[in-house]
Motif scaffolding. Structure first.
Motif, mmCIF file in Angstrom:
data_model
loop_
_atom_site.group_PDB
_atom_site.id
_atom_site.type_symbol
_atom_site.label_atom_id
_atom_site.label_comp_id
_atom_site.label_asym_id
_atom_site.label_seq_id
_atom_site.Cartn_x
_atom_site.Cartn_y
_atom_site.Cartn_z
ATOM 1 N N ALA A 57 -5.709 1.182 4.422
ATOM 2 C CA ALA A 57 -5.724 -0.281 4.294
ATOM 3 C C ALA A 57 -6.327 -0.589 2.928
ATOM 4 O O ALA A 57 -7.275 0.070 2.496
ATOM 5 N N THR A 58 -5.762 -1.579 2.251
ATOM 6 C CA THR A 58 -6.160 -1.821 0.861
ATOM 7 C C THR A 58 -6.115 -3.303 0.496
ATOM 8 O O THR A 58 -5.433 -4.096 1.163
ATOM 9 N N SER A 59 -6.819 -3.620 -0.606
ATOM 10 C CA SER A 59 -6.761 -4.994 -1.116
ATOM 11 C C SER A 59 -5.513 -5.202 -1.972
ATOM 12 O O SER A 59 -5.183 -6.333 -2.306
ATOM 13 N N ALA A 60 -4.811 -4.133 -2.346
ATOM 14 C CA ALA A 60 -3.618 -4.280 -3.191
ATOM 15 C C ALA A 60 -2.536 -5.043 -2.436
ATOM 16 O O ALA A 60 -2.237 -4.718 -1.292
ATOM 17 N N GLU A 61 -1.943 -6.045 -3.090
ATOM 18 C CA GLU A 61 -0.927 -6.859 -2.402
ATOM 19 C C GLU A 61 0.444 -6.186 -2.483
ATOM 20 O O GLU A 61 0.634 -5.246 -3.266
ATOM 21 N N PRO A 62 1.401 -6.640 -1.669
ATOM 22 C CA PRO A 62 2.682 -5.939 -1.545
ATOM 23 C C PRO A 62 3.386 -5.576 -2.851
ATOM 24 O O PRO A 62 3.814 -4.424 -3.020
ATOM 25 N N ASP A 63 3.492 -6.514 -3.795
ATOM 26 C CA ASP A 63 4.209 -6.202 -5.055
ATOM 27 C C ASP A 63 3.515 -5.069 -5.800
ATOM 28 O O ASP A 63 4.157 -4.189 -6.367
ATOM 29 N N GLU A 64 2.194 -5.123 -5.768
ATOM 30 C CA GLU A 64 1.406 -4.104 -6.450
ATOM 31 C C GLU A 64 1.603 -2.736 -5.754
ATOM 32 O O GLU A 64 1.715 -1.708 -6.422
ATOM 33 N N LEU A 65 1.662 -2.750 -4.416
ATOM 34 C CA LEU A 65 1.872 -1.491 -3.676
ATOM 35 C C LEU A 65 3.212 -0.874 -4.069
ATOM 36 O O LEU A 65 3.316 0.327 -4.313
ATOM 37 N N CYS A 66 4.243 -1.713 -4.169
ATOM 38 C CA CYS A 66 5.574 -1.203 -4.538
ATOM 39 C C CYS A 66 5.553 -0.649 -5.961
ATOM 40 O O CYS A 66 6.218 0.338 -6.270
ATOM 41 N N ARG A 67 4.761 -1.294 -6.824
ATOM 42 C CA ARG A 67 4.679 -0.828 -8.217
ATOM 43 C C ARG A 67 3.941 0.524 -8.282
ATOM 44 O O ARG A 67 4.373 1.444 -8.967
ATOM 45 N N LEU A 68 2.850 0.615 -7.515
ATOM 46 C CA LEU A 68 2.049 1.842 -7.572
ATOM 47 C C LEU A 68 2.717 3.014 -6.854
ATOM 48 O O LEU A 68 2.485 4.167 -7.179
ATOM 49 N N PHE A 69 3.532 2.683 -5.846
ATOM 50 C CA PHE A 69 4.209 3.749 -5.075
ATOM 51 C C PHE A 69 5.716 3.485 -5.096
ATOM 52 O O PHE A 69 6.291 3.009 -4.105
ATOM 53 N N PRO A 70 6.349 3.784 -6.223
ATOM 54 C CA PRO A 70 7.766 3.414 -6.369
ATOM 55 C C PRO A 70 8.696 4.089 -5.364
ATOM 56 O O PRO A 70 9.775 3.570 -5.090
ATOM 57 N N ASP A 71 8.277 5.226 -4.792
ATOM 58 C CA ASP A 71 9.152 5.919 -3.823
ATOM 59 C C ASP A 71 9.032 5.344 -2.421
ATOM 60 O O ASP A 71 9.701 5.800 -1.498
ATOM 61 N N SER A 72 8.125 4.390 -2.254
ATOM 62 C CA SER A 72 7.819 3.958 -0.891
ATOM 63 C C SER A 72 8.942 3.124 -0.278
ATOM 64 O O SER A 72 9.768 2.550 -0.979
ATOM 65 N N VAL A 73 8.903 3.081 1.048
ATOM 66 C CA VAL A 73 9.848 2.258 1.796
ATOM 67 C C VAL A 73 9.033 1.066 2.291
ATOM 68 O O VAL A 73 7.944 1.239 2.833
#
Ligand code: ATP
Ligand code: MG
Length: 456
Positions: A57-73
């Protein structure tokens, strides 16, 4: 309010994190976000138990998560949940990372229609049970407990976070999860939480058949399936998820064969014996234990209370219907119904012809049928004679050719000069019987005997 109760607890032992989790936490930290391990793995770590997988669980918001983990679904962008594929054999397939959030406006008893991103204490408040809302900070090696989870963990209590009725109305799957965690961990369900489960049991009908099936399967294949079955029944959940089982309650049986009690009591005991005898057991076998006598109430009323004759056939039909209703696969449904339908065959084994007995013992899935019979016998009068006899045969059969291995084929018969026709079936069946009785072992032997016995 939740913030006030928040406590950071230092852990005495180190929480060993696999590389994939450490790397993800580090990436989030280096990008300036707060990131914790949350939920089941922290609970299991505190209990000294093996854990299945890690969630972050993190404070990073969705767009940031997608940026940091580009392979993610992205699981639900609006909810801020992503799955990072791990590509590690033997480990969990994905690492789930979720933005701290507050859920609200549950409309369908399953999904919140609104979420708001927030801090960890508020994120904890949307989780189901107090013992599932710990946050482990890898940087300080401390655990955040904002909902009194540590006290409940120590006391062995499953307690809904917040107002239980409201939490179960929001998401009715939690009704079943409460029973599952209680059985898996050997914890008792807090009184108010249990009251809310009983009062809200009907809400479970809002949950999809697949999710109900998966929760029940986890319970039945888990550590204490008998306790789970009893809780499901006493809390009124069984009546919702498998109403056919309720009729087993109060159906009396001969105290000679069933000193344990009525059909439901016997069923619970079979589930228990099966788990004690087979710690690793398939879902099909586990379901068959629960359903093996589900036909007894039907047979009992058909036979006007005289006996249970034919209950295995009634049970087979009901088990198939239940499996289909819970959206099990065709194969699972067939296997479960087959186990239920055949569970009484053992009483005929001493009267079977050798070849019939061989076919019985060598059928696909006999090991499961044998395990079910063993548990059934252990849970009633304890007569192990049939089990021992069949178990012996089953071991012996391992050294004999199986019915599927044909010593002689139709092609062989053509070559011996036979004309195709009903005699083919007779000869092939004769060869198979002789093989199953251990009288023919090789192809040459078989061909020789065919010539001797069938060539005029
Ligand atoms: P398990 O050992 O079965 O995986 P778990 O606690 O990890 O147990 P998961 O289903 O993996 O359970 O969910 C992870 C976490 O997400 C839970 O610990 C809980 O905090 C939260 N959670 C899961 N399902 C729900 C739910 N239906 N309602 C609220 N919170 C939930
Ligand atoms: Mg989990």
């Amino acid at each position: 309010m939740a913030e006030n109760r928040s406590k950071w607890i230092r852990t005495e032992k180190r929480f060993p994190l696999p590389d994939y989790a450490r790397h993800a936490l580090k990436r989030l930290d280096e990008a300036g976000h707060v990131a914790y391990i949350v939920g089941g793995s922290v609970r299991d770590f505190l209990l000294g138990r093996e854990y299945k997988d890690h969630d972050i669980a993190t404070s990073a918001e969705p767009d940031e998560l997608c940026r940091l983990f580009p392979d993610s679904v992205t699981v639900g962008r609006a909810f801020g949940v992503i799955k990072v594929p791990l590509g590690i054999a033997g480990e969990a397939e994905f690492l789930e990372i979720a933005t701290f959030r507050k859920d609200s406006d549950y409309k369908d008893g399953r999904h919140p229609s609104k979420v708001q991103f927030c801090g960890p204490a508020e994120d904890a408040a949307r989780r189901d049970f107090t013992i599932n809302a710990f946050y482990y900070d890898p940087k300080t090696q401390r655990i955040l407990d904002s909902v009194g989870g540590m006290a409940d963990l120590r006391a062995g209590i499953i307690r809904a976070i917040g107002e239980p009725e409201k939490r179960f109305r929001e998401d009715a799957l939690r009704l079943l999860r409460a029973v599952r965690f209680s059985a898996a961990l050997g914890f008792r369900i807090d009184e108010n939480t249990a009251k809310a489960i009983s009062a809200g049991a009907r809400l479970v009908s809002r949950v999809s058949a697949e999710r109900i099936r998966d929760e029940l399967t986890l319970m039945l294949t888990g550590r204490a399936p008998a306790g789970a079955c009893e809780d499901l029944m006493s809390l009124g959940l069984m009546a919702q998820v498998i109403p056919e089982t309720v009729a087993m309650k109060g159906i009396k049986q001969s105290s000679l064969y069933h000193p344990e009690g009525d059909v439901w009591r016997h069923t619970v005991k079979v589930v228990d014996c099966l788990a004690a005898q087979n710690t690793a057991r398939s879902m099909e076998l586990s379901w068959a234990a629960l359903l093996h006598d589900v036909g007894k109430p039907v047979a009992y009323s058909r036979n006007v209370g005289k006996n249970f004759n034919g209950h295995e056939k009634d049970g087979m039909k009901l088990a198939g219907q239940i499996a289909d209703r819970l959206r099990m696969s065709r194969e699972q449904s067939t296997v479960i119904a087959g186990l239920v339908g055949n569970h009484l065959k053992f009483k005929d084994v001493f009267n079977m012809r050798e070849a019939t007995l061989s076919r019985f013992v060598m059928q696909d899935g006999f090991d499961m049928l044998l395990a079910l019979h063993r548990a059934d016998a252990a849970a009633s009068d304890g007569n192990m004679v049939y089990h021992e006899f069949c178990a012996g045969r089953f071991c012996e059969m391992g050294t004999r050719p199986s019915a599927a291995e044909k010593l002689v084929t139709g092609e062989d018969l053509l070559q011996l000069g036979f004309s195709p026709g009903p005699v083919f079936t007779d000869i092939l069946k004769w060869v198979e019987d002789m093989m199953l009785e251990g009288k023919l072992k090789t192809k040459d032997q078989a061909l020789e005997q065919v010539v001797k016995n069938f060539v005029k």
